[in-house]
Write a protein that holds these residues in place. Sequence first.
Motif, PDB file in Angstrom:
ATOM      1  N   GLU A   1       8.771   0.429  11.215  1.00 49.62           N
ATOM      2  CA  GLU A   1       9.104  -0.332  12.423  1.00 49.62           C
ATOM      3  C   GLU A   1       9.248  -1.819  12.103  1.00 49.62           C
ATOM      4  OE1 GLU A   1       6.617  -1.770  16.362  1.00 49.62           O
ATOM      5  OE2 GLU A   1       6.260   0.246  15.588  1.00 49.62           O
ATOM      6  N   LEU A   2       8.320  -2.354  11.302  1.00 49.47           N
ATOM      7  CA  LEU A   2       8.355  -3.779  10.969  1.00 49.47           C
ATOM      8  C   LEU A   2       9.547  -4.125  10.087  1.00 49.47           C
ATOM      9  CD1 LEU A   2       4.568  -4.434  10.210  1.00 49.47           C
ATOM     10  CD2 LEU A   2       5.864  -5.250  12.192  1.00 49.47           C
ATOM     11  N   ILE A   3       9.839  -3.267   9.106  1.00 51.57           N
ATOM     12  CA  ILE A   3      10.903  -3.570   8.151  1.00 51.57           C
ATOM     13  C   ILE A   3      12.273  -3.514   8.817  1.00 51.57           C
ATOM     14  CG2 ILE A   3      11.483  -1.276   7.248  1.00 51.57           C
ATOM     15  CD1 ILE A   3      10.704  -4.386   5.134  1.00 51.57           C
ATOM     16  N   ALA A   4      12.360  -2.820   9.954  1.00 54.49           N
ATOM     17  CA  ALA A   4      13.646  -2.703  10.660  1.00 54.49           C
ATOM     18  C   ALA A   4      13.860  -3.822  11.665  1.00 54.49           C
ATOM     19  CB  ALA A   4      13.723  -1.351  11.368  1.00 54.49           C
TER      20      ALA A   4
ATOM     21  N   LEU B   1       0.824  -1.214   0.000  1.00 54.40           N
ATOM     22  CA  LEU B   1       0.000   0.000   0.000  1.00 54.40           C
ATOM     23  C   LEU B   1       0.857   1.264   0.000  1.00 54.40           C
ATOM     24  CD1 LEU B   1      -2.963  -0.932   2.376  1.00 54.40           C
ATOM     25  CD2 LEU B   1      -2.922  -0.882  -0.122  1.00 54.40           C
ATOM     26  N   GLN B   2       2.115   1.154   0.367  1.00 56.07           N
ATOM     27  CA  GLN B   2       3.004   2.307   0.230  1.00 56.07           C
ATOM     28  C   GLN B   2       3.260   2.606  -1.238  1.00 56.07           C
ATOM     29  OE1 GLN B   2       5.514   4.119   3.111  1.00 56.07           O
ATOM     30  NE2 GLN B   2       6.438   2.116   3.416  1.00 56.07           N
ATOM     31  N   GLU B   3       3.181   1.582  -2.081  1.00 55.95           N
ATOM     32  CA  GLU B   3       3.406   1.776  -3.509  1.00 55.95           C
ATOM     33  C   GLU B   3       2.201   2.407  -4.182  1.00 55.95           C
ATOM     34  OE1 GLU B   3       4.389  -2.082  -4.985  1.00 55.95           O
ATOM     35  OE2 GLU B   3       6.236  -2.244  -3.796  1.00 55.95           O
ATOM     36  N   SER B   4       0.993   2.009  -3.739  1.00 54.10           N
ATOM     37  CA  SER B   4      -0.224   2.532  -4.365  1.00 54.10           C
ATOM     38  C   SER B   4      -1.431   2.081  -3.559  1.00 54.10           C
ATOM     39  CB  SER B   4      -0.333   2.015  -5.800  1.00 54.10           C
ATOM     40  OG  SER B   4      -1.573   2.376  -6.380  1.00 54.10           O
ATOM     41  N   PRO B   5      -2.503   2.907  -3.504  1.00 48.50           N
ATOM     42  CA  PRO B   5      -3.756   2.427  -2.909  1.00 48.50           C
ATOM     43  C   PRO B   5      -4.292   1.259  -3.738  1.00 48.50           C
ATOM     44  CG  PRO B   5      -3.762   4.823  -3.151  1.00 48.50           C
ATOM     45  CD  PRO B   5      -2.579   4.324  -3.923  1.00 48.50           C
ATOM     46  N   MET B   6      -4.917   0.308  -3.098  1.00 46.13           N
ATOM     47  CA  MET B   6      -5.433  -0.874  -3.803  1.00 46.13           C
ATOM     48  C   MET B   6      -6.702  -1.369  -3.131  1.00 46.13           C
ATOM     49  SD  MET B   6      -1.970  -3.169  -4.318  1.00 46.13           S
ATOM     50  CE  MET B   6      -0.398  -2.390  -4.707  1.00 46.13           C
TER      51      MET B   6
ATOM     52  N   ARG C   1      13.770  -1.098   0.361  1.00 45.40           N
ATOM     53  CA  ARG C   1      13.348  -0.054   1.293  1.00 45.40           C
ATOM     54  C   ARG C   1      13.858  -0.320   2.709  1.00 45.40           C
ATOM     55  NH1 ARG C   1       7.098   0.299   0.397  1.00 45.40           N
ATOM     56  NH2 ARG C   1       7.298  -1.402  -1.090  1.00 45.40           N
ATOM     57  N   THR C   2      14.844  -1.194   2.821  1.00 40.12           N
ATOM     58  CA  THR C   2      15.438  -1.530   4.117  1.00 40.12           C
ATOM     59  C   THR C   2      16.846  -0.949   4.183  1.00 40.12           C
ATOM     60  OG1 THR C   2      14.202  -3.614   4.082  1.00 40.12           O
ATOM     61  CG2 THR C   2      15.989  -3.435   5.672  1.00 40.12           C
ATOM     62  N   ASP C   3      17.229  -0.429   5.335  1.00 42.46           N
ATOM     63  CA  ASP C   3      18.566   0.155   5.441  1.00 42.46           C
ATOM     64  C   ASP C   3      19.636  -0.937   5.393  1.00 42.46           C
ATOM     65  OD1 ASP C   3      19.671  -0.415   8.372  1.00 42.46           O
ATOM     66  OD2 ASP C   3      17.523   0.002   8.533  1.00 42.46           O
ATOM     67  N   GLN C   4      20.839  -0.546   5.021  1.00 46.37           N
ATOM     68  CA  GLN C   4      21.923  -1.500   4.785  1.00 46.37           C
ATOM     69  C   GLN C   4      22.254  -2.332   6.018  1.00 46.37           C
ATOM     70  OE1 GLN C   4      25.806   0.199   4.102  1.00 46.37           O
ATOM     71  NE2 GLN C   4      26.442  -1.501   2.798  1.00 46.37           N
ATOM     72  N   ALA C   5      22.302  -1.705   7.186  1.00 46.40           N
ATOM     73  CA  ALA C   5      22.659  -2.430   8.405  1.00 46.40           C
ATOM     74  C   ALA C   5      21.642  -3.524   8.707  1.00 46.40           C
ATOM     75  CB  ALA C   5      22.759  -1.459   9.578  1.00 46.40           C
ATOM     76  N   THR C   6      20.357  -3.218   8.511  1.00 51.63           N
ATOM     77  CA  THR C   6      19.315  -4.216   8.758  1.00 51.63           C
ATOM     78  C   THR C   6      19.385  -5.332   7.731  1.00 51.63           C
ATOM     79  OG1 THR C   6      17.867  -2.539   9.743  1.00 51.63           O
ATOM     80  CG2 THR C   6      16.824  -4.578   8.998  1.00 51.63           C
ATOM     81  N   ARG C   7      19.599  -4.975   6.476  1.00 51.87           N
ATOM     82  CA  ARG C   7      19.743  -6.010   5.447  1.00 51.87           C
ATOM     83  C   ARG C   7      20.869  -6.972   5.805  1.00 51.87           C
ATOM     84  NH1 ARG C   7      19.260  -1.619   1.565  1.00 51.87           N
ATOM     85  NH2 ARG C   7      21.512  -1.757   1.183  1.00 51.87           N
ATOM     86  N   LEU C   8      21.984  -6.425   6.257  1.00 46.86           N
ATOM     87  CA  LEU C   8      23.135  -7.257   6.587  1.00 46.86           C
ATOM     88  C   LEU C   8      22.845  -8.177   7.775  1.00 46.86           C
ATOM     89  CD1 LEU C   8      26.020  -7.833   5.744  1.00 46.86           C
ATOM     90  CD2 LEU C   8      26.789  -5.986   7.234  1.00 46.86           C
ATOM     91  N   ARG C   9      22.160  -7.661   8.793  1.00 46.41           N
ATOM     92  CA  ARG C   9      21.825  -8.503   9.947  1.00 46.41           C
ATOM     93  C   ARG C   9      20.903  -9.649   9.542  1.00 46.41           C
ATOM     94  NH1 ARG C   9      21.573  -3.501  12.708  1.00 46.41           N
ATOM     95  NH2 ARG C   9      19.309  -3.421  12.487  1.00 46.41           N
ATOM     96  N   ILE C  10      19.939  -9.357   8.686  1.00 43.35           N
ATOM     97  CA  ILE C  10      19.001 -10.393   8.253  1.00 43.35           C
ATOM     98  C   ILE C  10      19.713 -11.429   7.394  1.00 43.35           C
ATOM     99  CG2 ILE C  10      16.959 -10.844   6.822  1.00 43.35           C
ATOM    100  CD1 ILE C  10      15.828  -8.172   7.800  1.00 43.35           C
TER     101      ILE C  10
ATOM    102  N   GLY D   1      11.771 -14.418   3.230  1.00 44.25           N
ATOM    103  CA  GLY D   1      11.291 -14.107   1.883  1.00 44.25           C
ATOM    104  C   GLY D   1      10.523 -12.803   1.812  1.00 44.25           C
ATOM    105  N   VAL D   2       9.649 -12.562   2.794  1.00 50.80           N
ATOM    106  CA  VAL D   2       8.871 -11.320   2.800  1.00 50.80           C
ATOM    107  C   VAL D   2       9.784 -10.126   3.026  1.00 50.80           C
ATOM    108  CG1 VAL D   2       7.059 -10.018   3.989  1.00 50.80           C
ATOM    109  CG2 VAL D   2       6.736 -12.461   3.522  1.00 50.80           C
ATOM    110  N   HIS D   3      10.694 -10.221   3.983  1.00 45.23           N
ATOM    111  CA  HIS D   3      11.620  -9.108   4.220  1.00 45.23           C
ATOM    112  C   HIS D   3      12.494  -8.862   2.983  1.00 45.23           C
ATOM    113  CE1 HIS D   3      11.393  -7.660   8.433  1.00 45.23           C
ATOM    114  NE2 HIS D   3      10.742  -8.798   8.605  1.00 45.23           N
ATOM    115  N   PHE D   4      12.953  -9.945   2.361  1.00 47.72           N
ATOM    116  CA  PHE D   4      13.809  -9.794   1.196  1.00 47.72           C
ATOM    117  C   PHE D   4      13.073  -9.077   0.064  1.00 47.72           C
ATOM    118  CE2 PHE D   4      16.224 -11.042  -2.550  1.00 47.72           C
ATOM    119  CZ  PHE D   4      17.532 -10.997  -2.101  1.00 47.72           C
ATOM    120  N   ALA D   5      11.766  -9.321  -0.059  1.00 48.65           N
ATOM    121  CA  ALA D   5      10.978  -8.674  -1.110  1.00 48.65           C
ATOM    122  C   ALA D   5      10.960  -7.158  -0.963  1.00 48.65           C
ATOM    123  CB  ALA D   5       9.547  -9.218  -1.102  1.00 48.65           C
TER     124      ALA D   5
END
Length: 208
Positions: free
Chosen positions: A90-93, A10-15, A114-123, A106-110
């Motif tokens: 909050e959820l994406i971090a 929904l951040q991409e577009s209303p649906m 829009r995830t910061d680099q430090a969080t991506r690396l931890r995941i 899989g959901v986070h990777f999708a």
Amino acid sequence: MLELAILGLLQESPMHGYELRKELTAKLGAIRAAISYGSLYPTLRRLQAAGWISETGDTPTATEEVPPLTSRRGRVVYRITAEGKERFAELIAQTGPETYEDTGFGVHFAFFARTDQATRLRILEGRRRKVEERREGLRDVLSRAAERLDAYTLELQRHGLDACEREVRWLEELIANERSGRAPRTGGAQEETSPPPPGQSRKEPERP
């Protein structure tokens, strides 16, 4: 995970609900099998009650295709609110055991773009540890009990071990890219050697 996916879309577009179902399929691939569509509308109602999304009416034009099981008189369109955007951030971090499992990862990777680099690396590092543990468990089974397994069960165990080893190599490349500030490569050799994110399937090449 469904909450994260809905707010991200929904951040991409209303649906409206039908569009959300289509986008969940397109964005998450086979991960959708782990997300019950029977929980989609209850989740939407819960998000609305929390103030994270709002709904408005939308009347389709005369030439517009009306999705099945909906009325031409109007459909509910869902929009993310300012509070919903804060909730998505909050959820994406978040990182933790649930983000290293197949569906959570899989959901986070999708939404890694829009995830910061430090969080991506931890995941990614957490997911690698998870898959390495799975790989070692399979190696242990094959080393201690291979002679007691029938041929098909043994082949299944070997297939799982091969998938783990390929995913570990893929994750290690992604981790190296993150640490060096490089974006993942697209196309070419990587598509042939790296597995897709868990729950998603690689597109088969077209036959002539």
